[in-house]
Design a protein around this motif. Structure first.
Motif, PDB file in Angstrom:
ATOM      1  N   GLY A  94       0.800  -1.210   0.000  1.00 10.94           N
ATOM      2  CA  GLY A  94       0.000   0.000   0.000  1.00 10.94           C
ATOM      3  C   GLY A  94       0.836   1.263   0.000  1.00 10.94           C
ATOM      4  O   GLY A  94       0.304   2.364   0.045  1.00 10.94           O
ATOM      5  N   LYS A  95       2.159   1.119  -0.086  1.00 11.61           N
ATOM      6  CA  LYS A  95       3.052   2.274  -0.069  1.00 11.61           C
ATOM      7  C   LYS A  95       3.661   2.495  -1.449  1.00 11.61           C
ATOM      8  O   LYS A  95       3.814   1.554  -2.229  1.00 11.61           O
ATOM      9  CB  LYS A  95       4.163   2.073   0.962  1.00 11.61           C
ATOM     10  CG  LYS A  95       3.614   1.958   2.375  1.00 11.61           C
ATOM     11  CD  LYS A  95       4.705   1.740   3.378  1.00 11.61           C
ATOM     12  CE  LYS A  95       4.071   1.602   4.767  1.00 11.61           C
ATOM     13  NZ  LYS A  95       5.031   1.251   5.778  1.00 11.61           N
ATOM     14  N   ASP A  96       4.035   3.746  -1.707  1.00 15.76           N
ATOM     15  CA  ASP A  96       4.602   4.112  -3.004  1.00 15.76           C
ATOM     16  C   ASP A  96       6.112   3.907  -3.103  1.00 15.76           C
ATOM     17  O   ASP A  96       6.760   4.487  -3.947  1.00 15.76           O
ATOM     18  CB  ASP A  96       4.295   5.587  -3.316  1.00 15.76           C
ATOM     19  CG  ASP A  96       2.944   5.747  -3.977  1.00 15.76           C
ATOM     20  OD1 ASP A  96       2.473   4.806  -4.626  1.00 15.76           O
ATOM     21  OD2 ASP A  96       2.362   6.835  -3.841  1.00 15.76           O
ATOM     22  N   GLU A  97       6.680   3.098  -2.241  1.00 11.79           N
ATOM     23  CA  GLU A  97       8.118   2.861  -2.292  1.00 11.79           C
ATOM     24  C   GLU A  97       8.390   1.410  -2.691  1.00 11.79           C
ATOM     25  O   GLU A  97       7.802   0.485  -2.145  1.00 11.79           O
ATOM     26  CB  GLU A  97       8.773   3.208  -0.962  1.00 11.79           C
ATOM     27  CG  GLU A  97       8.050   2.630   0.230  1.00 11.79           C
ATOM     28  CD  GLU A  97       8.492   3.252   1.532  1.00 11.79           C
ATOM     29  OE1 GLU A  97       9.090   2.529   2.342  1.00 11.79           O
ATOM     30  OE2 GLU A  97       8.228   4.453   1.723  1.00 11.79           O
ATOM     31  N   SER A  98       9.275   1.246  -3.654  1.00 11.80           N
ATOM     32  CA  SER A  98       9.569  -0.085  -4.167  1.00 11.80           C
ATOM     33  C   SER A  98      10.668  -0.759  -3.364  1.00 11.80           C
ATOM     34  O   SER A  98      11.633  -0.132  -2.964  1.00 11.80           O
ATOM     35  CB  SER A  98       9.995   0.001  -5.636  1.00 11.80           C
ATOM     36  OG  SER A  98      10.308  -1.288  -6.113  1.00 11.80           O
ATOM     37  N   PHE A  99      10.519  -2.053  -3.152  1.00  7.41           N
ATOM     38  CA  PHE A  99      11.543  -2.841  -2.478  1.00  7.41           C
ATOM     39  C   PHE A  99      11.895  -4.084  -3.293  1.00  7.41           C
ATOM     40  O   PHE A  99      12.545  -4.993  -2.805  1.00  7.41           O
ATOM     41  CB  PHE A  99      11.086  -3.236  -1.067  1.00  7.41           C
ATOM     42  CG  PHE A  99       9.807  -4.027  -1.056  1.00  7.41           C
ATOM     43  CD1 PHE A  99       9.811  -5.393  -1.199  1.00  7.41           C
ATOM     44  CD2 PHE A  99       8.586  -3.378  -0.914  1.00  7.41           C
ATOM     45  CE1 PHE A  99       8.624  -6.116  -1.185  1.00  7.41           C
ATOM     46  CE2 PHE A  99       7.396  -4.096  -0.897  1.00  7.41           C
ATOM     47  CZ  PHE A  99       7.420  -5.468  -1.029  1.00  7.41           C
ATOM     48  N   ILE A 100      11.480  -4.123  -4.556  1.00  5.00           N
ATOM     49  CA  ILE A 100      11.681  -5.275  -5.425  1.00  5.00           C
ATOM     50  C   ILE A 100      12.608  -4.878  -6.570  1.00  5.00           C
ATOM     51  O   ILE A 100      12.515  -3.775  -7.096  1.00  5.00           O
ATOM     52  CB  ILE A 100      10.324  -5.762  -5.989  1.00  5.00           C
ATOM     53  CG1 ILE A 100       9.418  -6.212  -4.854  1.00  5.00           C
ATOM     54  CG2 ILE A 100      10.527  -6.877  -7.004  1.00  5.00           C
ATOM     55  CD1 ILE A 100       7.995  -6.497  -5.270  1.00  5.00           C
ATOM     56  N   ASP A 101      13.478  -5.797  -6.975  1.00  3.79           N
ATOM     57  CA  ASP A 101      14.345  -5.598  -8.132  1.00  3.79           C
ATOM     58  C   ASP A 101      13.943  -6.633  -9.178  1.00  3.79           C
ATOM     59  O   ASP A 101      14.235  -7.822  -9.019  1.00  3.79           O
ATOM     60  CB  ASP A 101      15.813  -5.772  -7.725  1.00  3.79           C
ATOM     61  CG  ASP A 101      16.766  -5.578  -8.877  1.00  3.79           C
ATOM     62  OD1 ASP A 101      16.408  -4.895  -9.857  1.00  3.79           O
ATOM     63  OD2 ASP A 101      17.893  -6.120  -8.817  1.00  3.79           O
ATOM     64  N   LEU A 102      13.257  -6.199 -10.204  1.00  2.78           N
ATOM     65  CA  LEU A 102      12.758  -7.103 -11.242  1.00  2.78           C
ATOM     66  C   LEU A 102      13.680  -7.059 -12.447  1.00  2.78           C
ATOM     67  O   LEU A 102      13.790  -6.042 -13.127  1.00  2.78           O
ATOM     68  CB  LEU A 102      11.326  -6.700 -11.632  1.00  2.78           C
ATOM     69  CG  LEU A 102      10.594  -7.592 -12.622  1.00  2.78           C
ATOM     70  CD1 LEU A 102      10.476  -9.022 -12.091  1.00  2.78           C
ATOM     71  CD2 LEU A 102       9.207  -7.016 -12.913  1.00  2.78           C
ATOM     72  N   LYS A 103      14.352  -8.164 -12.720  1.00  3.34           N
ATOM     73  CA  LYS A 103      15.284  -8.258 -13.848  1.00  3.34           C
ATOM     74  C   LYS A 103      14.520  -8.342 -15.167  1.00  3.34           C
ATOM     75  O   LYS A 103      13.341  -8.713 -15.201  1.00  3.34           O
ATOM     76  CB  LYS A 103      16.166  -9.506 -13.702  1.00  3.34           C
ATOM     77  CG  LYS A 103      16.957  -9.571 -12.421  1.00  3.34           C
ATOM     78  CD  LYS A 103      18.043  -8.540 -12.402  1.00  3.34           C
ATOM     79  CE  LYS A 103      18.885  -8.669 -11.150  1.00  3.34           C
ATOM     80  NZ  LYS A 103      19.671  -7.498 -10.886  1.00  3.34           N
ATOM     81  N   LYS A 104      15.208  -8.030 -16.273  1.00  3.13           N
ATOM     82  CA  LYS A 104      14.580  -8.171 -17.595  1.00  3.13           C
ATOM     83  C   LYS A 104      14.166  -9.622 -17.786  1.00  3.13           C
ATOM     84  O   LYS A 104      14.919 -10.541 -17.476  1.00  3.13           O
ATOM     85  CB  LYS A 104      15.540  -7.725 -18.691  1.00  3.13           C
ATOM     86  CG  LYS A 104      15.737  -6.228 -18.678  1.00  3.13           C
ATOM     87  CD  LYS A 104      16.695  -5.768 -19.735  1.00  3.13           C
ATOM     88  CE  LYS A 104      16.828  -4.261 -19.615  1.00  3.13           C
ATOM     89  NZ  LYS A 104      18.099  -3.767 -20.075  1.00  3.13           N
ATOM     90  N   SER A 105      12.957  -9.830 -18.261  1.00  3.41           N
ATOM     91  CA  SER A 105      12.307 -11.139 -18.425  1.00  3.41           C
ATOM     92  C   SER A 105      11.976 -11.796 -17.092  1.00  3.41           C
ATOM     93  O   SER A 105      11.602 -12.957 -17.052  1.00  3.41           O
ATOM     94  CB  SER A 105      13.149 -12.100 -19.279  1.00  3.41           C
ATOM     95  OG  SER A 105      13.378 -11.578 -20.560  1.00  3.41           O
TER      96      SER A 105
END
Length: 168
Positions: free
Chosen positions: A126-137
């Motif tokens: 519910g927060k506007d801060e990202s904690f995920i690192d999504l690699k290409k594909s």
């Protein structure tokens, strides 16, 4: 209901493409990016059997990634959502889901970083801060009770899979 979030495949380098005098909007996948995404999609199909809809950012590299998914998922319909362009607030795509996907059970979302990880983080916390690192594909699976009533902070993480775990 399940949201399967997929970052586009490897695209041409931004600086090299800019030297051609074209806007970043049109930057395509590389041949390596296409091949890698095909392998990822084939492996994903073993786990996620079908999608009701594939939703893509209108940018070329995301649209090409969505088309590869559509081929592996037996011509599943692909629609574009401007709410998936980089820089869009996560609230915009949540609103799109509530309206456009309310009767669906599983959708694939194809887009860009940092927008996708911000959206996933928003749905989880519910927060506007990202904690995920999504690699290409890379792929993130989220579960919500209903697309029609989906809300920020109401999703559960099902899986987060970097592409190397699917094809290496």
């Amino acid at each position: 209901m399940e949201l399967v979030i997929i970052r586009h495949g490897i695209a041409e380098e931004r600086e090299d493409f800019a030297k051609k005098g074209q806007e970043d909007y049109f930057r395509p996948l590389t041949l390596k990016g296409r091949k890698k995404m095909q392998k990822v999609a084939i492996q994903l199909r073993d786990v996620v059997k079908e999608f009701d809809l594939i939703v893509s950012s209108p940018l070329t590299r995301a649209r090409q990634t969505a088309e590869i998914l559509s081929q592996i998922y037996f011509e599943t319909k692909v629609v574009e959502a401007p709410e998936l362009v980089p820089g869009s607030p996560p609230q915009a795509f949540l609103k799109w889901i509530r309206i456009q996907a309310k009767t669906l059970k599983r959708i694939a979302i194809v887009g860009h970083e940092p927008h996708l990880s911000s959206f996933a983080s928003y749905m989880l916390t519910g927060k506007d801060e990202s904690f995920i690192d999504l690699k290409k594909s890379g792929i993130i699976g989220l579960e919500v009770e209903s697309f029609q009533t989906a809300e920020a902070g109401g999703a559960q993480l099902l899986y987060a899979v970097p592409p190397k775990f699917l094809i290496d």
